[in-house]
Design a protein around this motif. Sequence first.
Motif, short mmCIF file in Angstrom:
data_model
loop_
_atom_site.label_atom_id
_atom_site.label_comp_id
_atom_site.label_asym_id
_atom_site.label_seq_id
_atom_site.Cartn_x
_atom_site.Cartn_y
_atom_site.Cartn_z
N UNK A 63 0.79 -1.23 0.00
CA UNK A 63 0.00 0.00 0.00
C UNK A 63 0.83 1.28 0.00
N UNK A 64 1.88 1.32 0.81
CA UNK A 64 2.55 2.60 1.04
C UNK A 64 4.05 2.46 1.19
N UNK A 65 4.69 3.60 1.02
CA UNK A 65 6.13 3.69 1.18
C UNK A 65 6.43 4.97 1.96
N UNK A 66 7.34 4.87 2.92
CA UNK A 66 7.78 6.03 3.68
C UNK A 66 9.28 6.15 3.49
N UNK A 67 9.73 7.34 3.06
CA UNK A 67 11.16 7.59 2.90
C UNK A 67 11.50 8.90 3.59
N UNK A 68 12.46 8.84 4.48
CA UNK A 68 12.99 10.04 5.11
C UNK A 68 14.49 9.82 5.26
N UNK A 69 15.25 10.33 4.30
CA UNK A 69 16.69 10.08 4.28
C UNK A 69 16.94 8.61 4.04
N UNK A 70 17.67 7.98 4.96
CA UNK A 70 17.94 6.55 4.84
C UNK A 70 16.93 5.68 5.58
N UNK A 71 15.89 6.29 6.13
CA UNK A 71 14.83 5.53 6.79
C UNK A 71 13.76 5.24 5.75
N UNK A 72 13.58 3.94 5.45
CA UNK A 72 12.64 3.53 4.41
C UNK A 72 11.76 2.40 4.96
#
Length: 180
Positions: A63-72
Motif C-alpha cells: 500500500x505505502x512507502x515512507x522515505x525520510x533520508x535513509x529511513x525507508x
Amino acid sequence: MITKQIYENILDECIETIYNCSMDSSHNTALVDDNNKLINFDKVTKKYSRQNSVINNCPQSLDSLYIDGNVVFFIEFKNKKKIDKVDIKNKIYSSVYVLMDIYDLNTDFVRENIQFILVYKHVNDKKDEAYKQIALHVQHYAQSSGTRFNMEEHKSIFKEVYTYTSDEFKNNFIDKYYTA
C-alpha cells in the motif's frame, strides 16, 4: 538513493494521507485516521507499469512507502481478520522489484535499509487477548517487537519486519517519525 531519470517524479506524484493509503474501499473505512503523508505505492506501481507498457498484468503492490533520508518503510494495511500470507508475499516481491528498478538498488541495500510494517485490524476476542498477553510477556524478555502472521519469514528480505494494530502503528511509527 538516486532515482533513474525516467522515474524522476513518480514518487512525488503519489503522495497521500495515511488515512487514504489505509482506506479499505470494499468496506469504505480507513484503518488509520491520520493526515500525515505517505507515498501511495499502489499508485506508484500503476504509473511504473504504464511507463513500462505493462497494461494487462500490473504487478501487485504494497500500500505505502515512507522515505525520510535513509529511513525507508514499506507499509501494508489489512482491514481483515484473516491475513492472506501468499498475497502479502507476492506484494512484497513485486514492490521491492519496482522500488529497486526505480532507484537502481541492489538486494544488499534492501536488506540493510528497508523495513516492512503490516498494520492489521485488531479483533478483540478472547483468543486474541490471550495471544496479546503472551506476546507482551515474550517481548518483555526479548526486548524486541513481536511479529504476527508469520511475517518474520520476510526478515531475509528486509532489515526489520513489524506487525502492528492501528493503535500500535500510531504509537510506534507515526508518533516516532512524524514528530515536529
